[in-house]
Design a protein around this motif. Structure first.
Motif, mmCIF file in Angstrom:
data_model
loop_
_atom_site.group_PDB
_atom_site.id
_atom_site.type_symbol
_atom_site.label_atom_id
_atom_site.label_comp_id
_atom_site.label_asym_id
_atom_site.label_seq_id
_atom_site.Cartn_x
_atom_site.Cartn_y
_atom_site.Cartn_z
ATOM 1 N N VAL A 16 65.291 34.124 12.430
ATOM 2 C CA VAL A 16 64.110 34.307 13.270
ATOM 3 C C VAL A 16 64.504 34.021 14.715
ATOM 4 N N MET A 17 64.309 34.990 15.614
ATOM 5 C CA MET A 17 64.571 34.811 17.038
ATOM 6 C C MET A 17 63.275 34.394 17.721
ATOM 7 N N LEU A 18 63.269 33.237 18.355
ATOM 8 C CA LEU A 18 62.109 32.754 19.095
ATOM 9 C C LEU A 18 62.365 33.015 20.569
ATOM 10 N N ARG A 19 62.232 34.266 20.978
ATOM 11 C CA ARG A 19 62.632 34.681 22.319
ATOM 12 C C ARG A 19 61.870 33.924 23.401
ATOM 13 N N ALA A 20 60.574 33.688 23.184
ATOM 14 C CA ALA A 20 59.765 33.024 24.206
ATOM 15 C C ALA A 20 60.257 31.605 24.483
ATOM 16 N N LYS A 21 60.913 30.976 23.504
ATOM 17 C CA LYS A 21 61.388 29.598 23.646
ATOM 18 C C LYS A 21 62.909 29.512 23.820
ATOM 19 N N ASN A 22 63.597 30.656 23.854
ATOM 20 C CA ASN A 22 65.069 30.661 23.892
ATOM 21 C C ASN A 22 65.654 29.866 22.727
ATOM 22 N N GLN A 23 65.099 30.088 21.553
ATOM 23 C CA GLN A 23 65.535 29.383 20.352
ATOM 24 C C GLN A 23 65.668 30.374 19.192
ATOM 25 N N ALA A 24 66.264 29.897 18.102
ATOM 26 C CA ALA A 24 66.389 30.717 16.899
ATOM 27 C C ALA A 24 66.446 29.810 15.681
ATOM 28 N N LEU A 25 66.077 30.361 14.530
ATOM 29 C CA LEU A 25 66.168 29.671 13.248
ATOM 30 C C LEU A 25 67.027 30.515 12.321
ATOM 31 N N LEU A 26 68.054 29.887 11.737
ATOM 32 C CA LEU A 26 68.948 30.572 10.811
ATOM 33 C C LEU A 26 68.857 29.882 9.456
ATOM 34 N N GLN A 27 68.532 30.645 8.430
ATOM 35 C CA GLN A 27 68.490 30.058 7.086
ATOM 36 C C GLN A 27 69.744 30.458 6.325
ATOM 37 N N MET A 28 70.568 29.446 5.985
ATOM 38 C CA MET A 28 71.764 29.696 5.202
ATOM 39 C C MET A 28 71.393 29.864 3.727
ATOM 40 N N GLN A 29 72.335 30.369 2.950
ATOM 41 C CA GLN A 29 72.070 30.611 1.542
ATOM 42 C C GLN A 29 71.841 29.306 0.778
ATOM 43 N N ASP A 30 72.470 28.205 1.232
ATOM 44 C CA ASP A 30 72.271 26.910 0.577
ATOM 45 C C ASP A 30 72.474 25.801 1.601
ATOM 46 N N VAL A 31 72.075 24.586 1.217
ATOM 47 C CA VAL A 31 72.168 23.432 2.110
ATOM 48 C C VAL A 31 73.625 23.110 2.440
ATOM 49 N N ALA A 32 74.520 23.246 1.467
ATOM 50 C CA ALA A 32 75.930 22.926 1.692
ATOM 51 C C ALA A 32 76.524 23.753 2.830
ATOM 52 N N SER A 33 76.159 25.028 2.923
ATOM 53 C CA SER A 33 76.665 25.889 4.003
ATOM 54 C C SER A 33 76.179 25.394 5.356
ATOM 55 N N ALA A 34 74.892 25.022 5.428
ATOM 56 C CA ALA A 34 74.341 24.513 6.684
ATOM 57 C C ALA A 34 75.003 23.196 7.081
ATOM 58 N N VAL A 35 75.231 22.319 6.102
ATOM 59 C CA VAL A 35 75.898 21.044 6.373
ATOM 60 C C VAL A 35 77.304 21.286 6.917
ATOM 61 N N SER A 36 78.045 22.209 6.323
ATOM 62 C CA SER A 36 79.404 22.522 6.785
ATOM 63 C C SER A 36 79.389 23.002 8.235
ATOM 64 N N ALA A 37 78.432 23.864 8.560
ATOM 65 C CA ALA A 37 78.343 24.391 9.928
ATOM 66 C C ALA A 37 78.060 23.271 10.922
ATOM 67 N N LEU A 38 77.097 22.397 10.616
ATOM 68 C CA LEU A 38 76.740 21.344 11.559
ATOM 69 C C LEU A 38 77.814 20.266 11.658
ATOM 70 N N GLN A 39 78.510 20.012 10.568
ATOM 71 C CA GLN A 39 79.624 19.063 10.635
ATOM 72 C C GLN A 39 80.720 19.586 11.554
ATOM 73 N N TYR A 40 80.997 20.887 11.462
ATOM 74 C CA TYR A 40 82.026 21.476 12.322
ATOM 75 C C TYR A 40 81.601 21.428 13.789
ATOM 76 N N TYR A 41 80.346 21.826 14.071
ATOM 77 C CA TYR A 41 79.898 21.892 15.459
ATOM 78 C C TYR A 41 79.531 20.523 16.020
ATOM 79 N N ALA A 42 79.603 19.476 15.205
ATOM 80 C CA ALA A 42 79.455 18.124 15.737
ATOM 81 C C ALA A 42 80.681 17.738 16.557
ATOM 82 N N ASN A 43 81.809 18.378 16.287
ATOM 83 C CA ASN A 43 83.064 18.085 16.986
ATOM 84 C C ASN A 43 83.491 19.192 17.942
ATOM 85 N N VAL A 44 82.899 20.377 17.791
ATOM 86 C CA VAL A 44 83.246 21.527 18.632
ATOM 87 C C VAL A 44 81.968 22.069 19.257
#
Length: 472
Positions: A36-64
């Motif tokens: 979902v693109m929230l253009r008016a707020k310059n934001q977006a929501l991405l739903q991954m297929q499972d929680v583990a995928s989302a956790v992996s992404a945020l763990q990686y971007y916590a350092n990068v």
């Protein structure tokens, strides 16, 4: 702290960032099931297929620090555990709720890679009802247009069907809302404005401002791919019969308007190579981890000209293993980054790093080499063929424009200093001598190409490219 969720909340999503850009951001971590693109707020929501995928992404971007198109974005778990249709409808359109349904639409076009004329907009919007007037203009938000329908129902139908869609594949995204205006004033019928109810209006002199009351003027075409300056702004009878053929409408418009787009479509069968978005607008790339003892501007030209025309190249004296290469357009720069960076190209014992530069172009200077008028630029002729042959470095090179009396021994003698030659094949095509040369590995073939492309043999200037054949 928000508990883990398979929904990722992305902030600082500027108007230049597309859905495809965000998909590429999280692609290494899993499948995105909803966005979902929230253009008016310059934001977006991405739903991954499972929680583990989302956790992996945020763990990686916590350092990068995640960055998209040169802009830092910020990611966190969303308070939503699941995105629903209601979420998309209610949140994605909050910015539009202040404007009441109206027969006039305000259209902003993001990722403007190809020219958008009144004719293109009319082709896109007229299926939803009779379009009375169109006015286009440039504002700080980008390229915009006002489109007036005969009825409010037609405008509602258009906004429901076209909001968020791309005019061309991967670019020129429509961002539509209802205008507060009650009537458009059109003074001229030309490529920037049109009153379809009054065809007798004059056309202005070229270079004037069409509708000074709506925009701040300026060029409609901030990015002009090769051939854009020669585009006809009117539809001839032959063009109209072409438009009415069996091809999808928007593909027809691309092929009619853009010579370069036609070449791309012809080369890739109407699509794009896997991993190429086609939305990049940055023409300059930064090349690093070069071997400063071996590299020079002409060798970089020989390599990067495989992916597009070269405008300028500058070796950075303060960083001898760095260089800037300005390509002909953003699509060609994206090809170079994709095929050289993501496939780990090696040259002179170094693995090349190729990234988009923060600089839009290279300023002419005494220490800058200008190749804009070079007859060695490959894409001035047979662009479709050259796009089709784009690939990452291979062990096999194709050598053409050879002397008619050349032998395989001559070819080996000319190239063998660059690596172990496993096999060669000399042949004739269209009455011209050509050859395939197979090296032991990709790095050796790349060195031979950058050193010997455009070199002379018995009065002939040879041309070298990578071959996608696996064996001779």
């Amino acid at each position: 702290m928000t508990e883990p969720s398979k929904v990722i909340h992305v902030r600082n999503v500027g108007p230049e960032i597309s859905e495809n850009d965000l998909l590429q951001l999280v692609h290494p971590f899993g499948v995105v099931s909803k966005l979902v693109m929230l253009r008016a707020k310059n934001q977006a929501l991405l739903q991954m297929q499972d929680v583990a995928s989302a956790v992996s992404a945020l763990q990686y971007y916590a350092n990068v620090q995640p960055s998209v198109r040169g802009r830092n974005v910020y990611v966190q778990f969303s308070s939503h555990q699941e995105l629903t249709t209601a979420d998309q409808n209610s949140q994605g359109r909050k910015g539009d709720q202040d404007a009441q349904p109206n027969r006039i639409l305000l259209v902003t076009i993001h990722h403007l890679l190809y020219p958008i004329t009144v004719e293109v907009l009319h082709q896109v919007f007229s299926p939803h009802g009779f379009v009375e007037k169109i006015v286009t203009f440039q504002k700080s938000a980008g390229f915009q247009a006002l489109i007036q329908y005969q009825s409010r129902q037609s405008a509602v139908s258009a906004i429901n069907s076209l909001q968020g869609r791309n005019i061309y594949d991967g670019c020129c995204q429509l961002d539509i809302q209802f205008s507060n205006l009650t009537e458009l004033q059109v003074n001229y019928n030309n490529e920037r404005s049109r009153d379809f109810t009054n065809p007798s209006l004059p056309s202005e002199q070229k270079g004037g401002s069409s509708q000074s009351g709506y925009g701040d003027g300026g060029s409609m075409y901030p990015l002009q791919p090769p051939g854009a300056s020669h585009i006809s702004t009117g539809w001839s009878s032959s063009a109209m019969s072409f438009i009415q053929g069996e091809m999808p409408l928007l593909e027809q418009i691309v092929n009619y308007l853009m010579g370069n787009a036609s070449a791309i479509a012809a080369a890739f069968g109407g699509g794009l190579p896997p991993g190429i978005s086609g939305t990049n607008d940055r023409c300059t790339v930064l090349v690093s981890n070069l071997n400063p003892d071996e590299i020079d501007e002409d060798k970089l030209f020989n390599l990067f000209s495989l992916y597009g025309n070269i405008v300028r190249i500058k070796l950075l004296r303060s960083k001898p293993d760095h260089a800037l290469v300005q390509m002909g357009d953003g699509f060609q720069a994206e090809l170079a980054v994709h095929f050289l960076k993501f496939h780990g190209a090696m040259l002179f014992g170094k693995r090349l790093e190729v990234n988009f530069s923060k600089y839009p172009n290279i300023t002419p200077a005494p220490d800058t080499h200008d190749y804009s008028n070079s007859n060695l630029n490959r894409f001035n002729r047979n662009a479709a063929k050259n796009y089709r042959y784009c690939c990452s470095p291979t062990k096999m090179i194709h050598v053409s424009t050879l002397p008619q009396d050349i032998t395989e021994e001559d070819i080996v003698a000319h190239l063998e200093k660059h690596g172990v030659i496993v096999n060669t094949k000399l042949f004739e095509a269209n009455g011209k001598k050509q050859a395939l040369v197979l090296f032991e590995n990709e790095e050796q073939a790349t060195e031979a190409l950058v050193c010997k492309h455009a070199s002379p043999i018995d009065g002939s200037t040879i041309r070298i490219s990578f071959s996608q054949l696996q064996a001779i």
